[in-house]
Design an enzyme around this catalytic site. Structure first.
Site, PDB file in Angstrom:
ATOM      1  CB  ALA A   1      -0.761  -0.027   1.152  1.00  0.00           C
TER       2      ALA A   1
ATOM      3  CB  CYS B   1      12.163   5.753  -0.149  1.00  0.00           C
ATOM      4  SG  CYS B   1      11.059   5.723   1.252  1.00  0.00           S
TER       5      CYS B   1
HETATM    6  C1  LIG Z   1       7.274   2.038   1.589  1.00  0.00           C
HETATM    7  S1  LIG Z   1       5.733   1.685   2.072  1.00  0.00           S
HETATM    8  C2  LIG Z   1       5.182   0.880   0.761  1.00  0.00           C
HETATM    9  C3  LIG Z   1       4.915   1.653  -0.715  1.00  0.00           C
HETATM   10  C4  LIG Z   1       4.070   0.758  -1.672  1.00  0.00           C
HETATM   11  N1  LIG Z   1       5.062  -0.403  -1.927  1.00  0.00           N
HETATM   12  C5  LIG Z   1       3.919   1.724  -3.049  1.00  0.00           C
HETATM   13  O1  LIG Z   1       4.702   1.473  -3.807  1.00  0.00           O
HETATM   14  O2  LIG Z   1       3.048   2.424  -3.051  1.00  0.00           O
HETATM   15  C6  LIG Z   1       5.797   0.408   3.308  1.00  0.00           C
HETATM   16  C7  LIG Z   1       4.357  -0.259   3.573  1.00  0.00           C
HETATM   17  O3  LIG Z   1       4.701  -1.493   4.313  1.00  0.00           O
HETATM   18  C8  LIG Z   1       3.557  -1.452   5.285  1.00  0.00           C
HETATM   19  N2  LIG Z   1       4.043  -2.279   6.335  1.00  0.00           N
HETATM   20  C9  LIG Z   1       4.784  -2.094   7.375  1.00  0.00           C
HETATM   21  N3  LIG Z   1       5.090  -3.101   8.018  1.00  0.00           N
HETATM   22  C10 LIG Z   1       4.360  -4.214   7.579  1.00  0.00           C
HETATM   23  C11 LIG Z   1       4.267  -5.491   7.887  1.00  0.00           C
HETATM   24  N4  LIG Z   1       4.894  -5.881   8.853  1.00  0.00           N
HETATM   25  N5  LIG Z   1       3.478  -6.294   7.324  1.00  0.00           N
HETATM   26  C12 LIG Z   1       2.796  -5.753   5.769  1.00  0.00           C
HETATM   27  N6  LIG Z   1       3.007  -4.305   5.559  1.00  0.00           N
HETATM   28  C13 LIG Z   1       3.754  -3.707   6.416  1.00  0.00           C
HETATM   29  C14 LIG Z   1       3.261   0.036   5.484  1.00  0.00           C
HETATM   30  O4  LIG Z   1       1.811  -0.121   5.902  1.00  0.00           O
HETATM   31  C15 LIG Z   1       3.244   0.611   4.038  1.00  0.00           C
HETATM   32  O5  LIG Z   1       2.202   0.792   3.492  1.00  0.00           O
END
Ligand SMILES: C[S@@+](CC[C@H](N)C(=O)[O-])C[C@H]1O[C@@H](n2cnc3c(N)ncnc32)[C@H](O)[C@@H]1O
Length: 436
Positions: free
Chosen positions: A255, A374
Site C-alpha cells: 500500500a 526509500c
Molecule cells: C514503503 S511503504 C510501501 C509503498 C508501496 N510499495 C508503493 O509503492 O506504493 C511500506 C508499506 O509497508 C507497510 N508495512 C509496514 N510493516 C508491515 C508489515 N509488517 N507487514 C505488511 N506491511 C507492512 C506499511 O503499511 C506501508 O504501506
C-alpha cells in the site's frame, strides 16, 4: 482573525499538530478537519506552502532564531516559536515583502492571544530585515536534525553535501506512463495541450517530469490509469523484478499501491498478491487498482508472520518495499525531519530483517526477491543485504551492473537523493538457489 480567512493561521494549526500531535502532513491534509476549512484555492495553497516550508527549513531557521533571541522562549510559548519561524520563512525563503511578513506574523501572535509577543515579533523580524540576513545554500546543510546530518556525513563522506542540499529542495512532480497504453511523446503533447509543461525524464524511460506540480484532475489520462504519479526512482522496481507471464508474485508491503499498479501494467498476466498490514492504506491501494482497471488479490496481514495469510502456494517473485526511515524522501515529506527519531532506526532495522527473513521462506527455488527502500542510510540498504546474504546460505545476489541509474554498492544499487532529480532509493535483487 479566524481560521476561515487566514492561510497563515491554518499553517500554524497544521504545524502545531505535527509538532505536538506527532501527525504527518499527509494525515492532516487528508483529515476531516482540514477538508472542512473554508478557504479559497489560493489561500489553501499558501497555507500548504507555509506548512511544508516550515518543516523543510525548521532546523536551520530555529538555529537562526535561537541566535537572535535574548533569552530562550518558554516551553509553553512553542506557538510563538512556530510563529516566528513562519515569519522568518516568509522573509528569507518566500521573499515576502517585509512589511506584509512582519504585520501578518504579529497578527498571528495576537490571534493566539499572546499580545505580549507583539514587540518581540516586531523587533526580531525587523532586525533580520535591517541586518540583511540572507538564506544561502549552505543553510540547507543545517536544515536537518543532528542525527540525520551525522549519519549522512558518515555514510556518504564527500557526497554528503549534495545529498543534503538536494534533500532540502522541492521535489519534482513525476508521472509514470503506462507505455502499453500510450507513447511517452504523445502524452507529453496531451499535457502540453492541457497547459502542463512536461519533459521526458533523463534516465527512466516511463517517466515524465512536470515543470511545476498540478492537480491530478488536470492530467489527461490520469483517471483511466494511462498516467500515474510516481517518482522516477520508484518506477525502477517493476521492470527490475521482471516477472514472466503467469508468475505468482507477492507485493509484500504494497500500500498505497504505486508499485503494485506498475507491476500489473508492466508484466503480462501475473497472479499478484498485494499484502499490507494497514487496512486504511489498503483502501487506497484498492482505489488505485480500480483507477487503472486491474485486479490483484488484496491481503491484509503482517509480512513478518505469513501464518495468517499465506495459502501455501510459493512465489516466483517477491517485492519487499519495506518500511524504512524514508530518509531518501525528506524533500517530498519534510515533516519526517520533525517526526522521525534516531531511536526509530534500530527497531526499523529489526522489522526489515524479520520481514525479509519471513518472505524468503515463501520464495520458490530459482525465484527472485527485490528488496527496496526509500532510504539513503547504508544500514537499511547495503548493510541489510550483506547480513541477509550471511544468514541465508541459499541466497545469491543478482548484481545490477547493466543499468545506468544510481551507483553500484558492495551490495545493491543506491540512488542518492537528487541524482537525476530522483528520490533517494535503494534496490537489492536476490535469487534463491536450487532452481532449474
Ligand atoms: C514503503 S511503504 C510501501 C509503498 C508501496 N510499495 C508503493 O509503492 O506504493 C511500506 C508499506 O509497508 C507497510 N508495512 C509496514 N510493516 C508491515 C508489515 N509488517 N507487514 C505488511 N506491511 C507492512 C506499511 O503499511 C506501508 O504501506
Amino acid at each position: 482573525m479566524t481560521n476561515l480567512t487566514n492561510p497563515r493561521w491554518l499553517a500554524l494549526q497544521v504545524i502545531l499538530q505535527v509538532i505536538d500531535g506527532g501527525r504527518s502532513l499527509d494525515e492532516i491534509f487528508n483529515s476531516d478537519w482540514y477538508q472542512s476549512q473554508v478557504l479559497d484555492k489560493r489561500d489553501l495553497a499558501l497555507g500548504r506552502e507555509l506548512a511544508f516550508g516550515f518543516c523543510r527549513w525548521y532546523f536551520a531557521l530555529s538555529a537562526l532564531l535561537t541566535g537572535r533571541l535574548q533569552k530562550p522562549l518558554r516551553a509553553r510559548d512553542r506557538d510563538i516559536e512556530v510563529i516566528l519561524i513562519l515569519g522568518l520563512y516568509q522573509l528569507l525563503v518566500m521573499n515576502t515583502e517585509s512589511h506584509a511578513a512582519v504585520n501578518e506574523t504579529v497578527k498571528l501572535a495576537l490571534a493566539q492571544k499572546k499580545a505580549w509577543a507583539k514587540g518581540l515579533v516586531n523587533a526580531l523580524l525587523r532586525g533580520v530585515v535591517r541586518d540583511k540576513i540572507k538564506l544561502d545554500s549552505s543553510m540547507a546543510l543545517h536544515a536537518y536534525p543532528d542525527w540525520v546530518l551525522t549519519r549522512i556525513r558518515r555514510d556518504w563522506g564527500e557526497q554528503a553535501e549534495q545529498v543534503l542540499i538536494h534533500g532540502n529542495c522541492r521535489p519534482p512532480m513525476t508521472l509514470r506512463v503506462d507505455t502499453r497504453q500510450a507513447e511517452i511523446g504523445a502524452v507529453i503533447n496531451q499535457l502540453s495541450a492541457a497547459g502542463i509543461d512536461a519533459s521526458r525524464h533523463v534516465r527512466i524511460a516511463s517517466a515524465i517530469e512536470l515543470s511545476s506540480p498540478c492537480d491530478v484532475k488536470q492530467i489527461p489520462g490520469f483517471s483511466r490509469g494511462v498516467v500515474s504519479v510516481q517518482d522516477a526512482a520508484a518506477q525502477i522496481a517493476a521492470p527490475l523484478l521482471g516477472c514472466s507471464a503467469q508468475a505468482r508474485v507477492l507485493d509484500a508491503c504494497a500500500a498505497p499501491g504505486g508499485k503494485t499498479a506498475h507491476l500489473l501494467q508492466h508484466c503480462d498476466n501475473i497472479k499478484l498478491d498485494a499484502l499490507d498490514h494497514s487496512e486504511s492504506r489498503l483502501e487506497k491501494l484498492r482505489q488505485n487498482l480500480e483507477r487503472i482497471n486491474k485486479s490483484a488479490r488484496v491481503l491484509i496481514g503482517d509480512a513478518a508472520s505469513p501464518g495468517s495469510w499465506f495459502d501455501g502456494n510459493y512465489y516466483d517473485c517477491i517485492l519487499a518495499d519495506v518500511p524504512c526511515t524514508a530518509s531518501g524522501v525528506m524533500r517530498r515529506h519534510p515533516d519526517i525531519k520533525l517526526l522521525r527519531r534516531e531511536s526509530d532506526i534500530m527497531p526499523l532495522l529489526a522489522h526489515q530483517r524479520k520481514i525479509i527473513d519471513a518472505l524468503w521462506r515463501l520464495l520458490k527455488p530459482g525465484g527472485k526477491m527485490l528488496y527496496c527502500t526509500c532510504s539513503v542510510f547504508k544500514d537499511e540498504n547495503e548493510n541489510q543485504i550483506s547480513k541477509f546474504l550471511e544468514r541465508h546460505a541459499d541466497s545469491i545476489e543478482i548484481k545490477l551492473n547493466d543499468v545506468d541509474w544510481g551507483e553500484a554498492r558492495p551490495h545493491g544499487r543506491q540512488i542518492l537523493t537528487g541524482s537525476d532529480n530522483m528520490d533517494g532509493f535503494f534496490y537489492g535483487l536476490l535469487t534463491k538457489s536450487g532452481g532449474t
